[in-house]
Scaffold this motif. Structure first.
Motif: not given
Length: 669
Positions: A200-205, A222-229
């Motif tokens: 049902w889902a195929n992406n996430g972080c 991400g926005t601002g100082t937000t990091q993404v993994m």
């Protein structure tokens, strides 16, 4: 009208679309979601969809809906089908609103096909209100007067995550450099089809910050100082849902700085529609910002850190071994960092360590006017004063050691399974602030358990002279007490000396309680119920089976049993009881203690099911409580092997191994 805030309108010429909506996630209008069931849909489910319209007090006047349609198909199907909308309700959260509903049956779709639908609302044309089409996602809807627009972006099921459950599930591993840690973030997601072909889902972080700010971003940016993994699919887990099985996804960040407050969110979506949902969507609090720290932090965004004997206290367990008779006392070292810029006026350890003698301490309140034991439902910890020694849990004042840290050493002396957490107060606030994460567990075990040599036995047949009931053995035969059979090295040799000669120091007794009669298994040789029955069909958990005594009474059974335990202790042989609390006999009695717990106005001889049927699971619905004796159900709580017809299943909630209904077992691999 809250729902209207989420409705977007697309105008087509001079025709005016109605102010209408269908938001599957929304339950504020009707008290339940506007698609019902919203996600728990199999290949044979009747789905009801609800629409809302602002009938009165529009800027253009009244909108008079005359009917409409739900228009639906499977993604693999080429043609649409439709069912009529029917009037449902005037009012709801606003007297201006009106609601209509329609149903469709999922037998029209191939299994696991993505279900698509949109809605057409028809109007009488007064005030230039035209027929209005609704389309969108789980959390929003849009209006248009153009059917082709709605058909191109319909509501869908099975290509958007149904729920996300994270609840702080992460694994922190310190890196060798001593400055940062590797953290794995685990999330359960619904659903994957039972055959594993459709996700049902195929992406996430993971969106995370290390500077104390709130993480922000969408669709992996991400926005601002937000990091993404990114997080990725790891494995499937069987689930009782009709809709499918759960998926476990995990994302790992290898350089989370130590001694830093980490704030993060988890988002998941399907690239087909890009409707992102944030944990713990539909499984807790939506769009939660989780926080943690791999070490001590400072500042208003700091997260309290509690360590017990050098390990992080959150949801961890340590095992200690003591000899109570010898007076063993093992230190339990506690270090607590509240991590706040406000002055801490007091910090406490809060635990039931060593306090098993207080487990039956009674209290009364409006909820429990007849009294409740603190070991079953503890008092609100905030009401227990520091140093108060009268309750099951006790608060111990900690010592300040500087740098915002507090320490205390307790000593484990009594065996048992205990919990430990911490609390503190700050200047200007009289309320306790709690550690807030899950408790630490301390298991204190008798030292002799490390040297266990165990023998399992049924006291009724281990020394029996024949299959006849009158030739059974009883407890007195096992300790050669008064009235026992004379010892014989061939026909009557089993006693405590026999076990000692084998090197046995623990006896595991199969259930020793009275045995139920209702639904007892049938002897195929006679066509009648067995005269004794299974010891696991327990009729009374507080009494001893009369057949385990020579006098054949419960009272005599208790005397023989206690005499046997005393003799075993003297011989250095420990006794362990097999207590199958997951099931009881169908005719299990309350006994005196049971009336205290379940039926204050009942009699000890009353059957549990008659006074408190909620104690048992419901027939064919193990995830529900029985509401009457007629709905009491057979054990065990599965359908992939046989039933034990002489015992009934005690309700235990919902859990991963549960196969709640027969239909669920048909789709399990």
């Amino acid at each position: 009208m809250i729902a209207c805030l989420l409705v977007l309108s697309i105008y087509n010429g001079h025709a005016i679309p109605a102010n209408a909506w269908h938001i599957p996630d929304d339950s504020s209008d009707l008290g339940f979601t506007m698609r019902n069931p919203e996600f728990e849909i199999s290949s044979n489910t009747l789905v009801t969809v609800y629409t809302g319209v602002q009938k009165y007090n529009n800027s253009f006047g009244t909108a008079n809906q005359t009917g409409g349609w739900v228009i639906y198909k499977g993604a693999s199907q080429s043609s649409w089908s439709s069912n009529a909308l029917s009037f449902y309700l005037n009012g709801g959260p606003s007297p201006n609103n009106q609601y209509w509903s329609a149903t469709f049956d999922t037998t029209n779709f191939t299994p696991d096909d993505v279900i698509q639908y949109y809605l057409e609302l028809t109007f009488d044309g007064v005030n230039s209100v035209s027929n209005t089409f609704l389309y969108g996602g789980d959390g929003f809807s849009q209006t248009t007067t153009n059917a082709a627009i709605a058909a191109s972006a319909p509501f869908t099921i099975r290509n958007r995550p149904a729920w996300l459950f994270h609840a702080g599930n992460r694994v922190v591993t310190a890196n060798a450099n001593g400055t940062n840690s590797t953290v794995s973030f685990w999330t359960q997601i619904g659903y994957q089809s039972k055959d594993g072909t459709v996700d049902w889902a195929n992406n996430g972080c993971i969106y995370y910050t290390t500077d104390g700010t709130t993480p922000a971003g969408a669709l992996g940016v991400g926005t601002g100082t937000t990091q993404v993994m990114p997080i990725n699919y790891d494995h499937e887990q069987d689930n009782t849902s009709l809709a499918g099985n759960a998926m476990w996804w995990v994302g790992t960040v290898t350089n989370i700085p130590d001694y830093t407050s980490i704030n993060y969110k988890i988002g998941v979506w399907n690239s087909v529609n890009d409707e992102e949902k944030f944990a713990d969507y539909n499984a807790g609090t939506n769009d939660t910002v989780f926080s943690f720290s791999a070490g001590q932090t400072g500042g208003t965004n700091g997260v309290p850190v509690l360590t017990i004997d050098g390990m992080n206290a959150e949801y961890t367990t340590e095992h200690l071994f003591v000899d109570e008779v010898a007076g063993d006392s093992l230190p339990v070292s506690v270090l607590f960092s509240p991590n706040t810029n406000v002055t801490v006026t007091e910090a406490d350890v809060f635990s039931d360590l060593n306090r098993r003698s207080h487990v039956t301490q009674l209290y009364t309140n409006n909820t429990y006017p007849n009294g409740m034991e603190e070991g079953i439902v503890p008092l609100d910890g905030s009401t227990i004063a520091t140093g108060d020694d009268t309750h099951y849990y006790k608060a111990y004042a900690m010592n300040s050691i500087g740098n915002g840290q507090y320490s205390l050493t307790l000593y484990a002396t009594n065996c048992g399974a205990y919990r430990l957490t911490a609390r503190f107060k700050v200047a200007g606030n009289t309320n306790w602030i709690w550690y807030g994460l899950r408790d630490h567990c301390i298991v204190v075990t008798p030292t002799r358990a490390r040297n266990m040599t165990m023998y399992e036995l049924n006291a009724m047949n281990i020394d029996a002279q024949s299959p006849d009931e009158n030739d059974r053995s009883t407890f007195v035969d096992l300790d050669n007490g008064p009235g026992s059979r004379p010892y014989d090295a061939v026909t009557n040799r089993v006693n405590l000396q026999y076990f000692q000669n084998l090197g046995v120091n623990w006896l595991w007794l199969q259930p020793i309680h009275p045995i139920g009669v209702v639904n007892r298994q049938i002897d195929p040789n006679t066509g009648q119920p067995y005269s004794v029955g299974s010891p696991y069909a327990i009729k009374n958990f507080f009494q001893i089976n009369p057949l385990l005594s020579k006098a054949n009474t419960r009272a005599a059974g208790m005397i023989e049993f206690t005499n046997f335990v005393n003799a075993a202790n003297a011989a250095g042989v420990n006794v362990m009881l097999d207590e199958p609390f997951s099931d009881t006999a169908w005719d299990c009695e309350l006994d005196t203690d049971g009336t205290n717990y379940f039926a204050p106005n009942g009699q000890p001889s009353d059957l549990i099911v008659n006074d408190q049927p909620l104690f048992y699971s419901r027939t064919n619905e193990y995830d529900q409580r029985a509401t009457s004796a007629a709905l009491q159900t057979v054990a065990p709580d599965r359908y992939d092997f046989g039933k034990w017809t002489d015992v009934s299943h005690v309700y235990s909630g919902r859990y991963a191994a549960l196969v709640a209904r027969w239909s669920y077992s048909l789709v399990r691999e």
